[in-house]
Design a protein around this motif. Structure first.
Motif, PDB file in Angstrom:
ATOM      1  N   ARG A 188      -1.213 -33.131   3.468  1.00 41.88           N
ATOM      2  CA  ARG A 188      -1.290 -32.412   4.341  1.00 41.88           C
ATOM      3  C   ARG A 188       1.260 -32.347   4.215  1.00 41.88           C
ATOM      4  N   GLN A 189       1.555 -32.908   3.782  1.00 45.81           N
ATOM      5  CA  GLN A 189       3.151 -32.543   3.051  1.00 45.81           C
ATOM      6  C   GLN A 189       3.386 -31.572   1.895  1.00 45.81           C
ATOM      7  N   GLN A 190       2.487 -32.656   0.796  1.00 47.84           N
ATOM      8  CA  GLN A 190       2.303 -31.588  -0.407  1.00 47.84           C
ATOM      9  C   GLN A 190       1.519 -30.465  -0.635  1.00 47.84           C
ATOM     10  N   TYR A 191       0.438 -30.328   0.394  1.00 45.52           N
ATOM     11  CA  TYR A 191      -0.645 -28.609   0.717  1.00 45.52           C
ATOM     12  C   TYR A 191      -0.559 -28.697   1.779  1.00 45.52           C
ATOM     13  N   ASP A 192       0.796 -27.714   1.666  1.00 45.96           N
ATOM     14  CA  ASP A 192       0.664 -27.363   4.204  1.00 45.96           C
ATOM     15  C   ASP A 192       0.144 -25.952   3.260  1.00 45.96           C
ATOM     16  N   GLY A 193      -0.592 -24.879   3.149  1.00 47.61           N
ATOM     17  CA  GLY A 193      -1.351 -24.740   3.016  1.00 47.61           C
ATOM     18  C   GLY A 193      -2.918 -24.082   3.037  1.00 47.61           C
ATOM     19  N   ALA A 194      -3.606 -26.028   2.607  1.00 47.97           N
ATOM     20  CA  ALA A 194      -4.193 -26.242   2.838  1.00 47.97           C
ATOM     21  C   ALA A 194      -5.015 -27.187   4.524  1.00 47.97           C
ATOM     22  N   VAL A 195      -3.664 -26.863   5.284  1.00 48.12           N
ATOM     23  CA  VAL A 195      -3.691 -27.464   6.457  1.00 48.12           C
ATOM     24  C   VAL A 195      -4.829 -27.367   7.206  1.00 48.12           C
ATOM     25  N   THR A 196      -5.979 -27.581   7.920  1.00 47.10           N
ATOM     26  CA  THR A 196      -6.286 -27.303   9.410  1.00 47.10           C
ATOM     27  C   THR A 196      -6.186 -28.781  10.781  1.00 47.10           C
ATOM     28  N   ASP A 197      -6.454 -28.790  11.501  1.00 45.03           N
ATOM     29  CA  ASP A 197      -6.402 -29.043  13.162  1.00 45.03           C
ATOM     30  C   ASP A 197      -6.127 -30.697  12.913  1.00 45.03           C
ATOM     31  N   ASP A 198      -7.359 -30.963  12.083  1.00 43.52           N
ATOM     32  CA  ASP A 198      -6.998 -32.479  12.025  1.00 43.52           C
ATOM     33  C   ASP A 198      -7.288 -33.157  10.262  1.00 43.52           C
ATOM     34  N   GLY A 199      -7.637 -32.110   8.888  1.00 47.96           N
ATOM     35  CA  GLY A 199      -7.744 -32.638   8.242  1.00 47.96           C
ATOM     36  C   GLY A 199      -6.860 -31.697   6.633  1.00 47.96           C
ATOM     37  N   VAL A 200      -7.229 -30.914   5.652  1.00 47.30           N
ATOM     38  CA  VAL A 200      -7.205 -30.359   4.845  1.00 47.30           C
ATOM     39  C   VAL A 200      -8.435 -30.118   4.112  1.00 47.30           C
ATOM     40  N   VAL A 201      -7.983 -28.580   3.854  1.00 50.03           N
ATOM     41  CA  VAL A 201      -9.519 -27.962   2.839  1.00 50.03           C
ATOM     42  C   VAL A 201      -8.914 -28.493   1.064  1.00 50.03           C
ATOM     43  N   VAL A 202     -10.679 -28.554   0.519  1.00 46.14           N
ATOM     44  CA  VAL A 202     -10.296 -29.536  -0.817  1.00 46.14           C
ATOM     45  C   VAL A 202     -11.035 -27.978  -1.550  1.00 46.14           C
ATOM     46  N   ARG A 203     -10.340 -27.941  -2.785  1.00 44.36           N
ATOM     47  CA  ARG A 203     -11.836 -27.246  -3.661  1.00 44.36           C
ATOM     48  C   ARG A 203     -12.038 -28.399  -4.682  1.00 44.36           C
ATOM     49  N   HIS A 204     -13.976 -28.935  -4.766  1.00 42.64           N
ATOM     50  CA  HIS A 204     -13.886 -29.836  -5.584  1.00 42.64           C
ATOM     51  C   HIS A 204     -15.216 -29.367  -6.353  1.00 42.64           C
ATOM     52  N   ASN A 205     -15.164 -28.989  -7.771  1.00 40.11           N
ATOM     53  CA  ASN A 205     -16.190 -29.118  -8.016  1.00 40.11           C
ATOM     54  C   ASN A 205     -17.306 -27.678  -7.336  1.00 40.11           C
ATOM     55  N   GLY A 206     -16.627 -26.466  -7.363  1.00 39.88           N
ATOM     56  CA  GLY A 206     -16.536 -25.421  -6.811  1.00 39.88           C
ATOM     57  C   GLY A 206     -16.894 -25.221  -5.669  1.00 39.88           C
ATOM     58  N   THR A 207     -17.209 -26.303  -4.216  1.00 40.50           N
ATOM     59  CA  THR A 207     -17.371 -25.911  -3.323  1.00 40.50           C
ATOM     60  C   THR A 207     -15.895 -26.939  -2.388  1.00 40.50           C
ATOM     61  N   PHE A 208     -15.741 -25.779  -0.936  1.00 42.45           N
ATOM     62  CA  PHE A 208     -14.813 -26.567  -0.327  1.00 42.45           C
ATOM     63  C   PHE A 208     -14.976 -26.954   0.467  1.00 42.45           C
ATOM     64  N   TYR A 209     -14.035 -28.517   0.798  1.00 42.05           N
ATOM     65  CA  TYR A 209     -15.020 -29.458   1.760  1.00 42.05           C
ATOM     66  C   TYR A 209     -13.465 -29.450   2.987  1.00 42.05           C
ATOM     67  N   HIS A 210     -13.833 -29.880   3.956  1.00 47.14           N
ATOM     68  CA  HIS A 210     -13.012 -30.217   4.957  1.00 47.14           C
ATOM     69  C   HIS A 210     -12.952 -31.660   4.601  1.00 47.14           C
ATOM     70  N   VAL A 211     -11.380 -31.586   4.327  1.00 46.86           N
ATOM     71  CA  VAL A 211     -11.905 -33.561   4.424  1.00 46.86           C
ATOM     72  C   VAL A 211     -11.065 -34.497   5.847  1.00 46.86           C
ATOM     73  N   ALA A 212     -11.226 -34.687   6.386  1.00 45.41           N
ATOM     74  CA  ALA A 212     -10.804 -35.881   7.279  1.00 45.41           C
ATOM     75  C   ALA A 212     -10.387 -37.324   8.163  1.00 45.41           C
ATOM     76  N   VAL A 213      -9.484 -38.299   8.046  1.00 44.70           N
ATOM     77  CA  VAL A 213     -10.021 -39.023   8.427  1.00 44.70           C
ATOM     78  C   VAL A 213     -10.934 -39.098  10.510  1.00 44.70           C
ATOM     79  N   ARG A 214     -12.091 -39.732  10.543  1.00 47.50           N
ATOM     80  CA  ARG A 214     -12.702 -39.782  11.539  1.00 47.50           C
ATOM     81  C   ARG A 214     -13.619 -41.481  11.249  1.00 47.50           C
ATOM     82  N   GLN A 215     -13.153 -41.878  13.087  1.00 48.75           N
ATOM     83  CA  GLN A 215     -13.451 -43.162  13.458  1.00 48.75           C
ATOM     84  C   GLN A 215     -15.304 -43.153  13.397  1.00 48.75           C
ATOM     85  N   ASP A 216     -16.009 -41.881  14.004  1.00 44.82           N
ATOM     86  CA  ASP A 216     -17.424 -42.472  13.507  1.00 44.82           C
ATOM     87  C   ASP A 216     -18.096 -41.750  12.634  1.00 44.82           C
ATOM     88  N   VAL A 217     -19.521 -41.651  12.481  1.00 45.97           N
ATOM     89  CA  VAL A 217     -19.987 -41.002  11.685  1.00 45.97           C
ATOM     90  C   VAL A 217     -20.754 -40.706  11.442  1.00 45.97           C
TER      91      VAL A 217
END
Length: 137
Positions: A108-137
Motif C-alpha cells: 500500500r505504501q509503495q503502490y498507492d495507485g493500486a490501493v483499495t479500501d481493504d487491500g490492493v489490486v495486483v496483475r498476475h499472469n494477465g488476470t487482475f486480483y484483489h489481494v487482502a488480509v482476511r480472518q475467515d475465508v
C-alpha cells in the motif's frame, strides 16, 4: 578465568540465547486468530482511481511470501489463499515475525495507485486480483 570475566561471559551468552529464543519462539506459537492473505479475481469489481495495478512479475516471492502463495493458489476463476498466520496473544509475535499485515502495508505504501479500501489490486499472469488480509475465508 577470573570470576568477573566468567560472570560477564555467562551473562552475554544468556542474552544471546534469550534473543535467539525470542526470534524462533513466535514463529512456533499458533495461538490467537488465524489470518489469511486472499487473492480474489476482480472481474472488474475492484477498480483503482488511476487504473494502476501492481505488476506481480516484478515482485520477489521471498519478500512477499504470503501474497505470492495466495496468487499461486488462485486461478482466473477461483480465489487463492495463503497459509494461515496466527497473530498471537498481545501482539508479541508481530514484533518478531514477518506477517501478511507487513506485506499489505508495504504494498500500500509503495503502490498507492493500486490501493483499495481493504487491500490492493495486483496483475498476475494477465488476470487482475484483489489481494487482502482476511480472518475467515
Amino acid at each position: 578465568m577470573r570470576p568477573v570475566t566468567r560472570n560477564t561471559l555467562l551473562g552475554i551468552i544468556a542474552v544471546v540465547v534469550l534473543l535467539l529464543a525470542l526470534g524462533a519462539l513466535p514463529g512456533l506459537l499458533k495461538s490467537g486468530d488465524p489470518y489469511y492473505t486472499v487473492a480474489t479475481p476482480t472481474d472488474g469489481e475492484y477498480s483503482v482511481d488511476n487504473g494502476t495495478a501492481i505488476n506481480w512479475s516484478s515482485q520477489s516471492e521471498r519478500r512477499f511470501p504470503y501474497t505470492s502463495e495466495a496468487l499461486a493458489d488462485a486461478s482466473p476463476s477461483t480465489a487463492g489463499q495463503s497459509e494461515p498466520y496466527w497473530r498471537g496473544p498481545l501482539g508479541f509475535k508481530g514484533a518478531f515475525t514477518h506477517s501478511p499485515f507487513d506485506e499489505r502495508d508495504a504494498l500500500r505504501q509503495q503502490y498507492d495507485g493500486a490501493v483499495t479500501d481493504d487491500g490492493v489490486v495486483v496483475r498476475h499472469n494477465g488476470t487482475f486480483y484483489h489481494v487482502a488480509v482476511r480472518q475467515d475465508v
